[in-house]
Design a protein around this motif. Structure first.
Motif, mmCIF file in Angstrom:
data_model
loop_
_atom_site.group_PDB
_atom_site.id
_atom_site.type_symbol
_atom_site.label_atom_id
_atom_site.label_comp_id
_atom_site.label_asym_id
_atom_site.label_seq_id
_atom_site.Cartn_x
_atom_site.Cartn_y
_atom_site.Cartn_z
ATOM 1 N N LYS A 258 0.834 -1.202 0.000
ATOM 2 C CA LYS A 258 0.000 0.000 0.000
ATOM 3 C C LYS A 258 0.868 1.252 0.000
ATOM 4 O O LYS A 258 0.566 2.235 -0.702
ATOM 5 N N GLU A 259 1.931 1.216 0.750
ATOM 6 C CA GLU A 259 2.843 2.356 0.813
ATOM 7 C C GLU A 259 3.453 2.627 -0.562
ATOM 8 O O GLU A 259 3.548 3.782 -1.003
ATOM 9 N N ARG A 260 3.864 1.567 -1.265
ATOM 10 C CA ARG A 260 4.416 1.732 -2.613
ATOM 11 C C ARG A 260 3.355 2.250 -3.580
ATOM 12 O O ARG A 260 3.639 3.080 -4.456
ATOM 13 N N SER A 261 2.119 1.766 -3.422
ATOM 14 C CA SER A 261 1.031 2.199 -4.285
ATOM 15 C C SER A 261 0.774 3.697 -4.147
ATOM 16 O O SER A 261 0.576 4.403 -5.142
ATOM 17 N N LEU A 262 0.804 4.193 -2.920
ATOM 18 C CA LEU A 262 0.608 5.625 -2.693
ATOM 19 C C LEU A 262 1.761 6.433 -3.267
ATOM 20 O O LEU A 262 1.572 7.516 -3.817
ATOM 21 N N GLN A 263 2.965 5.890 -3.145
ATOM 22 C CA GLN A 263 4.143 6.570 -3.699
ATOM 23 C C GLN A 263 3.996 6.710 -5.212
ATOM 24 O O GLN A 263 4.268 7.778 -5.779
ATOM 25 N N GLU A 264 3.529 5.661 -5.878
ATOM 26 C CA GLU A 264 3.354 5.714 -7.319
ATOM 27 C C GLU A 264 2.187 6.622 -7.708
ATOM 28 O O GLU A 264 2.247 7.328 -8.727
#
Length: 268
Positions: A258-264
Motif C-alpha cells: 500500500k505504501e508503494r502504491s501511494l508513492q506511485e
C-alpha cells in the motif's frame, strides 16, 4: 533409548511417562522418510542427516524457493495439532487470514481517486453510536465530476458528515446547495501522502493487535490445557506463535504494498 522411550510391537514409541509418542515427519523423498532426531530409535547416521537437512530448510531462501519453504513450514505447524479439542490450528490460521483480508479491503479505500469507496471508513457519531456515512446520505457519482453527498434524508447531520469527511479522507468537503456536500479532489502533496500512509499504518497496527490477541488466547489455552504433558503444551504454544509470526509478516507485506502504491499514485 537415552530418553527412556521403548518401541512397542506396532512400532510406535512410548515415553518414560507411558504416553504414546508420534514422531514428526520432517521431509519425504522417493527414497526415504526422515524423522526428527531422537523422536524414534533410528540409526544415528540417519538422525544426523535429518538434522542437517531440516536445519538447512529452516533458513529459507529468496524468490519462489524461499516462499515454498515458508509455506511448507507453516503447513507443518498447522498439521502438528497436538490438542485439537483445545487449540484448532486450522481455525486459528483461518481467523488470522480473515483479519488480513479485512485489512486489505480497508486499505483499498485509503486513496485519492474519485471513488465512493473512500467513504467506506468514514463514520459519524450520533448519540452513543457510530454510523457509516454511506448509511446517512446518498452518494451521487458522475464520470468526470466531483462526488456529491445528498444529505436530504438526514439534513440535521450534514455538518457532522462534512467534518468527518474532511478529517478522515483526502478530499476537501464543501457545502453544495441546501442539503448536499461536494467532494473536491485534493492537491497531491507530500504532506497528503504522509497523511494517507499514516492512516494505512494505523489500520495495519489494529490488524496486528487483532491477530496478536488471537495468538494470546490460543497460547494461554495451550499452556493451561489439562491432561497433557508440559512438553506437548509448550510445543503447541510454540506452533501457535510460529503461525502468528507468519501472518504478522503477511500484514507487513500488505502495508508495504500500500505504501508503494501511494508513492506511485503521487509520483513523488
Amino acid at each position: 533409548t537415552s530418553r527412556g522411550s521403548v518401541m512397542t510391537s506396532r512400532g510406535s514409541v512410548v515415553t518414560s511417562r507411558g504416553l504414546p509418542h508420534t514422531p514428526r515427519l520432517l521431509s519425504t523423498s522417493t527414497h526415504s522418510c526422515v524423522l526428527r532426531r531422537c523422536d524414534t530409535p533410528v540409526h544415528a547416521a540417519h538422525q544426523q542427516c535429518a538434522y542437517k537437512k531440516s536445519k538447512a530448510n529452516t533458513k529459507g531462501g529468496k524468490g519462489k524457493a524461499g516462499k515454498k519453504d515458508q509455506m511448507s513450514q507453516l503447513n507443518t505447524k498447522l498439521l502438528e495439532n497436538f490438542m485439537p479439542e483445545h487449540v484448532d490450528m486450522i481455525e486459528l490460521n483461518g481467523r488470522m487470514a480473515n483479519e488480513i483480508g479485512a485489512l486489505s479491503r480497508t486499505l483499498v479505500a485509503i486513496n485519492v481517486s474519485s471513488s465512493p469507496s473512500v467513504l467506506a471508513t468514514v463514520f459519524v457519531r450520533i448519540g452513543v453510536e457510530k454510523m457509516p456515512v454511506t448509511d446517512l446520505c446518498d452518494i451521487l457519482v458522475e464520470h468526470g465530476k466531483p462526488i456529491i453527498l445528498d444529505c436530504s434524508v438526514y439534513p440535521e447531520v450534514k455538518d457532522k458528515i462534512l467534518e468527518a469527511v474532511n478529517k478522515e479522507t483526502a478530499y476537501e468537503a464543501v457545502v453544495h446547495g441546501n442539503d448536499s456536500i461536494k467532494l473536491l479532489s485534493p492537491k497531491l502533496t507530500n504532506e497528503l501522502r504522509k497523511r494517507l500512509v499514516s492512516q494505512a499504518k494505523s489500520q495495519t497496527n489494529l490488524t496486528i493487535e487483532s491477530i496478536r490477541q488471537i495468538r494470546n488466547d490460543a497460547h494461554n489455552t495451550a499452556l493451561r490445557a489439562a491432561g497433557y504433558g508440559k512438553d506437548v503444551q509448550k510445543r503447541t504454544a510454540d506452533n501457535v506463535h510460529e503461525v502468528f509470526l507468519h501472518h504478522k509478516a503477511e500484514v507487513d507485506k500488505v502495508f508495504r504494498a500500500k505504501e508503494r502504491s501511494l508513492q506511485e499514485e503521487f509520483n513523488l
